[in-house]
Scaffold this motif. Structure first.
Motif, PDB file in Angstrom:
ATOM      1  N   UNK A  35      68.496  86.306  20.799  1.00 47.26           N
ATOM      2  CA  UNK A  35      68.814  87.203  21.911  1.00 47.26           C
ATOM      3  C   UNK A  35      70.275  87.634  21.881  1.00 47.26           C
ATOM      4  N   UNK A  36      71.168  86.691  21.614  1.00 47.01           N
ATOM      5  CA  UNK A  36      72.589  87.015  21.594  1.00 47.01           C
ATOM      6  C   UNK A  36      72.943  87.929  20.418  1.00 47.01           C
ATOM      7  N   UNK A  37      72.249  87.728  19.305  1.00 45.85           N
ATOM      8  CA  UNK A  37      72.472  88.624  18.162  1.00 45.85           C
ATOM      9  C   UNK A  37      71.949  90.023  18.465  1.00 45.85           C
ATOM     10  N   UNK A  38      70.798  90.106  19.123  1.00 46.48           N
ATOM     11  CA  UNK A  38      70.233  91.417  19.470  1.00 46.48           C
ATOM     12  C   UNK A  38      71.135  92.162  20.442  1.00 46.48           C
ATOM     13  N   UNK A  39      71.629  91.454  21.450  1.00 46.24           N
ATOM     14  CA  UNK A  39      72.528  92.092  22.420  1.00 46.24           C
ATOM     15  C   UNK A  39      73.831  92.503  21.748  1.00 46.24           C
ATOM     16  N   UNK A  88      60.810  79.831  22.137  1.00 39.66           N
ATOM     17  CA  UNK A  88      60.522  78.810  23.130  1.00 39.66           C
ATOM     18  C   UNK A  88      59.414  79.228  24.092  1.00 39.66           C
ATOM     19  N   UNK A  89      59.445  80.491  24.535  1.00 37.47           N
ATOM     20  CA  UNK A  89      58.512  80.928  25.577  1.00 37.47           C
ATOM     21  C   UNK A  89      57.531  82.002  25.135  1.00 37.47           C
ATOM     22  N   UNK A  90      57.785  82.650  23.982  1.00 42.28           N
ATOM     23  CA  UNK A  90      56.923  83.742  23.542  1.00 42.28           C
ATOM     24  C   UNK A  90      57.185  85.050  24.268  1.00 42.28           C
ATOM     25  N   UNK A  91      58.187  85.090  25.136  1.00 41.75           N
ATOM     26  CA  UNK A  91      58.504  86.312  25.890  1.00 41.75           C
ATOM     27  C   UNK A  91      59.063  87.366  24.939  1.00 41.75           C
ATOM     28  N   UNK A  92      58.579  88.594  25.082  1.00 41.51           N
ATOM     29  CA  UNK A  92      59.058  89.716  24.270  1.00 41.51           C
ATOM     30  C   UNK A  92      60.114  90.476  25.064  1.00 41.51           C
ATOM     31  N   UNK A  93      61.272  90.679  24.464  1.00 46.01           N
ATOM     32  CA  UNK A  93      62.368  91.396  25.107  1.00 46.01           C
ATOM     33  C   UNK A  93      62.843  92.523  24.206  1.00 46.01           C
ATOM     34  N   UNK A  94      63.541  93.491  24.814  1.00 44.69           N
ATOM     35  CA  UNK A  94      64.118  94.606  24.067  1.00 44.69           C
ATOM     36  C   UNK A  94      65.545  94.821  24.538  1.00 44.69           C
ATOM     37  N   UNK A  95      66.418  95.203  23.617  1.00 45.74           N
ATOM     38  CA  UNK A  95      67.819  95.471  23.916  1.00 45.74           C
ATOM     39  C   UNK A  95      68.195  96.845  23.372  1.00 45.74           C
ATOM     40  N   UNK A 111      71.816  96.908  27.140  1.00 49.31           N
ATOM     41  CA  UNK A 111      70.888  96.685  28.253  1.00 49.31           C
ATOM     42  C   UNK A 111      69.677  95.889  27.772  1.00 49.31           C
ATOM     43  N   UNK A 112      69.047  95.187  28.719  1.00 46.37           N
ATOM     44  CA  UNK A 112      67.981  94.258  28.367  1.00 46.37           C
ATOM     45  C   UNK A 112      66.732  94.552  29.188  1.00 46.37           C
ATOM     46  N   UNK A 113      65.582  94.525  28.529  1.00 50.27           N
ATOM     47  CA  UNK A 113      64.289  94.579  29.210  1.00 50.27           C
ATOM     48  C   UNK A 113      63.485  93.371  28.741  1.00 50.27           C
ATOM     49  N   UNK A 114      62.963  92.616  29.687  1.00 54.17           N
ATOM     50  CA  UNK A 114      62.236  91.387  29.356  1.00 54.17           C
ATOM     51  C   UNK A 114      60.784  91.474  29.819  1.00 54.17           C
ATOM     52  N   UNK A 150      63.386 110.313  28.101  1.00 54.87           N
ATOM     53  CA  UNK A 150      62.718 109.022  28.191  1.00 54.87           C
ATOM     54  C   UNK A 150      63.722 107.869  28.182  1.00 54.87           C
ATOM     55  N   UNK A 151      64.879 108.078  27.574  1.00 53.54           N
ATOM     56  CA  UNK A 151      65.881 107.008  27.539  1.00 53.54           C
ATOM     57  C   UNK A 151      66.357 106.664  28.939  1.00 53.54           C
ATOM     58  N   UNK A 152      66.550 107.675  29.779  1.00 52.91           N
ATOM     59  CA  UNK A 152      66.988 107.408  31.149  1.00 52.91           C
ATOM     60  C   UNK A 152      65.912 106.681  31.933  1.00 52.91           C
ATOM     61  N   UNK A 153      64.655 107.015  31.668  1.00 51.46           N
ATOM     62  CA  UNK A 153      63.563 106.342  32.357  1.00 51.46           C
ATOM     63  C   UNK A 153      63.439 104.890  31.916  1.00 51.46           C
ATOM     64  N   UNK A 154      63.579 104.660  30.604  1.00 46.24           N
ATOM     65  CA  UNK A 154      63.426 103.314  30.076  1.00 46.24           C
ATOM     66  C   UNK A 154      64.616 102.415  30.397  1.00 46.24           C
ATOM     67  N   UNK A 155      65.817 102.937  30.191  1.00 48.04           N
ATOM     68  CA  UNK A 155      67.006 102.091  30.243  1.00 48.04           C
ATOM     69  C   UNK A 155      67.961 102.423  31.384  1.00 48.04           C
ATOM     70  N   UNK A 156      67.606 103.478  32.189  1.00 46.46           N
ATOM     71  CA  UNK A 156      68.534 103.882  33.253  1.00 46.46           C
ATOM     72  C   UNK A 156      68.167 103.435  34.633  1.00 46.46           C
ATOM     73  N   UNK A 157      67.173 102.546  34.739  1.00 42.06           N
ATOM     74  CA  UNK A 157      66.814 101.989  36.043  1.00 42.06           C
ATOM     75  C   UNK A 157      65.923 102.859  36.883  1.00 42.06           C
ATOM     76  N   UNK A 158      65.145 103.799  36.243  1.00 44.24           N
ATOM     77  CA  UNK A 158      64.271 104.673  36.983  1.00 44.24           C
ATOM     78  C   UNK A 158      62.797 104.348  36.729  1.00 44.24           C
ATOM     79  N   UNK A 159      62.509 103.105  36.501  1.00 47.52           N
ATOM     80  CA  UNK A 159      61.141 102.695  36.221  1.00 47.52           C
ATOM     81  C   UNK A 159      60.221 102.998  37.419  1.00 47.52           C
TER      82      UNK A 159
END
Length: 277
Positions: free
Chosen positions: A211-215, A232-239, A243-246, A268-277
């Motif tokens: 995670x730290x390398x991705x960020x 550890x948890x199998x959770x899929x995240x994106x950076x 910015x982070x989406x978990x 789409x970038x603003x929708x995905x990463x700009x807090x307009x979900x």
């Protein structure tokens, strides 16, 4: 020396042309060799080549028997030596030039290119879901360009994006599973790559090295998108752009990948990463 120059340019036209071409080839070869030797800090090889050039210059003032034969023999030996030392560098640079052309080709909105990109997105989603279910850690970087130092830290693959390939790379007993997979131009370019870690201390405690390398990578290069599957948890995240989406499911991961692969417009970038979900 003047006599050697006159003798060199004597003879038939074809002989003179052949000698001039030989000079040009040797000059280009030594220039490329100097560049690679300097990058790899092979100072001793640079000294040998400089000594050879000085030897050619000094020897031209003396009437040495079979002088041309010795010069051609030494030049040939140096060429073979350089090829042995730098064959991997030559192959790597040729590969990267071909890759850049491939990237430029995929920027066109042709149907076949987009269809292949959609298949790659589906393959990445399936692989991440399988890795998540088995709690297998993974780090995937999608980028248009990547620093040579990052690619050099891993193993070049240049393979088609498939779920089986990604799952095999991140299988815990394989030598490449700890590093990052780099995807460019709709291909798995390299695996086992090492990335810079973020210096941000305000991160969840459960964030590990992946995670730290991705960020960190997304902070250094805002244009990339990183996908992480937690071991550890199998959770899929994106950076992306720091910015982070978990807790990504298949649909949300597909949206992130479609944006990373330029299959959606810029809004789409603003929708995905700009807090307009």
């Amino acid at each position: 020396m003047i006599e050697h120059i006159k003798l060199f340019f004597s003879g038939s036209v074809l002989d003179i042309i052949a000698r001039i071409l030989l000079i040009l080839i040797v000059t280009v070869f030594f220039y490329v060799s100097f560049s690679y030797a300097r990058k790899r800090n092979l100072h001793w090889l640079i000294y040998i080549e400089v000594s050879f050039i000085l030897l050619c210059f000094v020897g031209s003032f003396f009437n040495v028997p079979n002088y041309s034969f010795y010069i051609y023999f030494l030049a040939g030996a140096l060429c073979v030596t350089n090829l042995l030392f730098f064959v991997q560098d030559f192959r790597r640079d040729l590969f990267r030039r071909a890759l850049r052309k491939h990237v430029d080709f995929l920027t066109d909105d042709d149907y076949l290119g987009r269809e292949e990109l959609h298949k790659s997105v589906d393959a990445i989603v399936r692989a991440c879901q399988h890795l998540s279910k088995s709690d297998t850690g993974a780090l995937i970087i999608i980028a248009d360009n990547m620093q040579d130092s990052i690619l050099d830290s891993g193993t070049l693959i240049n393979g088609e994006i498939t779920g089986d390939l990604l799952e095999t790379i991140f299988f815990p007993k394989t030598p490449l599973h700890d590093g990052a997979v780099i995807i460019m131009a709709n291909q798995v370019v390299a695996a086992g790559c090492y990335l810079p870690l973020t210096q941000n201390l305000n991160l969840p405690r459960e964030f590990g090295t992946r995670h730290r390398a991705a960020i960190g990578m997304s902070e250094v290069n805002p244009g990339i998108t990183a996908i992480v599957v937690s071991e550890e948890s199998g959770i899929i995240s994106a950076m992306h752009d720091g910015k982070i989406k978990r807790y990504l499911d298949a649909d949300s991961l597909k949206r992130v990948l479609n944006h990373a692969m330029h299959l959606t417009d810029n809004s789409e970038e603003e929708t995905l990463w700009g807090g307009k979900e």
